[in-house]
Design a protein around this motif. Structure first.
Motif, PDB file in Angstrom:
ATOM      1  N   SER A 166      38.314  34.566  46.746  1.00 25.64           N
ATOM      2  CA  SER A 166      36.975  35.135  46.866  1.00 25.64           C
ATOM      3  C   SER A 166      35.995  34.247  46.116  1.00 25.64           C
ATOM      4  N   GLN A 167      34.744  34.289  46.521  1.00 25.31           N
ATOM      5  CA  GLN A 167      33.733  33.477  45.845  1.00 25.31           C
ATOM      6  C   GLN A 167      33.183  34.169  44.603  1.00 25.31           C
ATOM      7  N   ASN A 168      33.467  35.448  44.473  1.00 24.92           N
ATOM      8  CA  ASN A 168      33.026  36.218  43.321  1.00 24.92           C
ATOM      9  C   ASN A 168      34.242  36.617  42.494  1.00 24.92           C
ATOM     10  N   ALA A 169      34.243  36.289  41.198  1.00 27.69           N
ATOM     11  CA  ALA A 169      35.409  36.521  40.351  1.00 27.69           C
ATOM     12  C   ALA A 169      35.751  38.000  40.232  1.00 27.69           C
ATOM     13  N   HIS A 170      34.743  38.865  40.163  1.00 30.16           N
ATOM     14  CA  HIS A 170      34.987  40.295  40.031  1.00 30.16           C
ATOM     15  C   HIS A 170      35.643  40.850  41.293  1.00 30.16           C
ATOM     16  N   ILE A 171      35.161  40.424  42.447  1.00 29.33           N
ATOM     17  CA  ILE A 171      35.750  40.863  43.712  1.00 29.33           C
ATOM     18  C   ILE A 171      37.171  40.313  43.855  1.00 29.33           C
ATOM     19  N   GLN A 172      37.375  39.063  43.437  1.00 25.30           N
ATOM     20  CA  GLN A 172      38.717  38.481  43.472  1.00 25.30           C
ATOM     21  C   GLN A 172      39.683  39.334  42.659  1.00 25.30           C
ATOM     22  N   ASP A 173      39.264  39.749  41.478  1.00 25.61           N
ATOM     23  CA  ASP A 173      40.108  40.559  40.606  1.00 25.61           C
ATOM     24  C   ASP A 173      40.434  41.904  41.255  1.00 25.61           C
ATOM     25  N   MET A 174      39.459  42.543  41.853  1.00 25.29           N
ATOM     26  CA  MET A 174      39.690  43.831  42.507  1.00 25.29           C
ATOM     27  C   MET A 174      40.657  43.699  43.679  1.00 25.29           C
ATOM     28  N   ILE A 175      40.422  42.706  44.515  1.00 23.08           N
ATOM     29  CA  ILE A 175      41.272  42.538  45.697  1.00 23.08           C
ATOM     30  C   ILE A 175      42.697  42.184  45.294  1.00 23.08           C
ATOM     31  N   THR A 176      42.847  41.386  44.244  1.00 21.63           N
ATOM     32  CA  THR A 176      44.188  41.022  43.773  1.00 21.63           C
ATOM     33  C   THR A 176      44.993  42.264  43.408  1.00 21.63           C
ATOM     34  N   PHE A 177      44.390  43.181  42.659  1.00 20.66           N
ATOM     35  CA  PHE A 177      45.122  44.370  42.241  1.00 20.66           C
ATOM     36  C   PHE A 177      45.289  45.376  43.382  1.00 20.66           C
ATOM     37  N   MET A 178      44.361  45.407  44.320  1.00 26.23           N
ATOM     38  CA  MET A 178      44.562  46.219  45.524  1.00 26.23           C
ATOM     39  C   MET A 178      45.766  45.708  46.315  1.00 26.23           C
ATOM     40  N   TYR A 179      45.887  44.382  46.359  1.00 24.81           N
ATOM     41  CA  TYR A 179      47.019  43.767  47.066  1.00 24.81           C
ATOM     42  C   TYR A 179      48.334  44.089  46.371  1.00 24.81           C
TER      43      TYR A 179
END
Length: 239
Positions: A166-179
């Protein structure tokens, strides 16, 4: 490129990846559907990183009665899939040999690194790469995409899937844990962690803008993302 697979998982590679990536079956269904619009008579279809040959088989079965004299090729670098591909090739040869000569296609699987293959002058109408480029060194990806573009016939398509950042670090973190929450439905926590530790040394995703830049630099002008789940995406680029 590292020889990394889950080919010897107890549940089998195809079942493992189907559970690992949400919507993976839908992704493959879309790739096969795209093939109907691009496979041409007397052309060649290439599946880069073909693993067990499952996708190659599905594309062949979707097209071989409608298009004459098409060659279907798969290339797989990882040694763990050799036995699977030998069986798949025997299966497809047996199938095609039962058909009329006018419809006969040729299928072959290459035990090679695609970066060392000459793709030019092969008359490719449809090339696929499903979660393969991300395991190559980044400097090789742009060169391979350029080779793919050059090898396609006008109007041919490159259909691929990649894991991206993701281009946004906060969104990357959220999606990682959703995954991770999704994967825990099928795998133990220790299994997920062990896989992440292994992948850390060889999986080097790009962002989508970086991949898009590779495609446009190679010459592709018609590019479209058609599938996305968590940080995995599928896209099509037409020459």
């Amino acid at each position: 490129m590292n020889d990394f697979t889950f080919a010897h998982r107890e549940e089998g590679f195809d079942n493992h990846i189907d559970k690992s990536i949400r919507g993976y079956k839908d992704l493959l269904d879309d790739v096969v559907s795209f093939s109907k619009y691009f496979v041409e008579d007397k052309s060649t279809v290439l599946d880069i990183g073909c693993s067990t040959g499952k996708l190659t088989k599905r594309i062949l079965l979707e097209n071989y009665k409608h298009k004459n004299r098409v060659s279907y090729e798969g290339v797989e670098y990882a040694k763990g899939f050799q036995e699977d591909l030998y069986k798949r090739q025997e299966e497809l040869w047996s199938l095609i040999d039962k058909e009329e000569d006018s419809l006969r296609s040729f299928t072959v699987f290459h035990d090679k690194d695609v970066r060392e293959m000459s793709l030019k002058y092969r008359n490719y109408s449809f090339i696929t790469s499903i979660f393969t480029l991300q395991f190559m060194p980044k400097h090789d990806r742009e060169r391979l995409i350029k080779n793919i573009y050059d090898s396609l016939i006008p109007g041919g398509a490159f259909v691929f899937a990649e894991k991206v950042y993701s281009q946004n670090a906060h969104i990357q973190d959220m999606i990682t844990f959703m995954y991770y929450d999704y994967k825990r439905k099928y795998f133990e926590d220790s299994d997920i962690l062990d896989k992440e530790k292994t992948l850390r040394h060889m999986l080097k995703p790009n962002t989508w803008p970086e991949i898009n830049d590779f495609l446009t630099t190679a010459g592709f002008k018609n590019i479209q993302v058609f599938w996305r789940n968590h940080n995995f995406l599928g896209a099509i680029a037409v020459k």
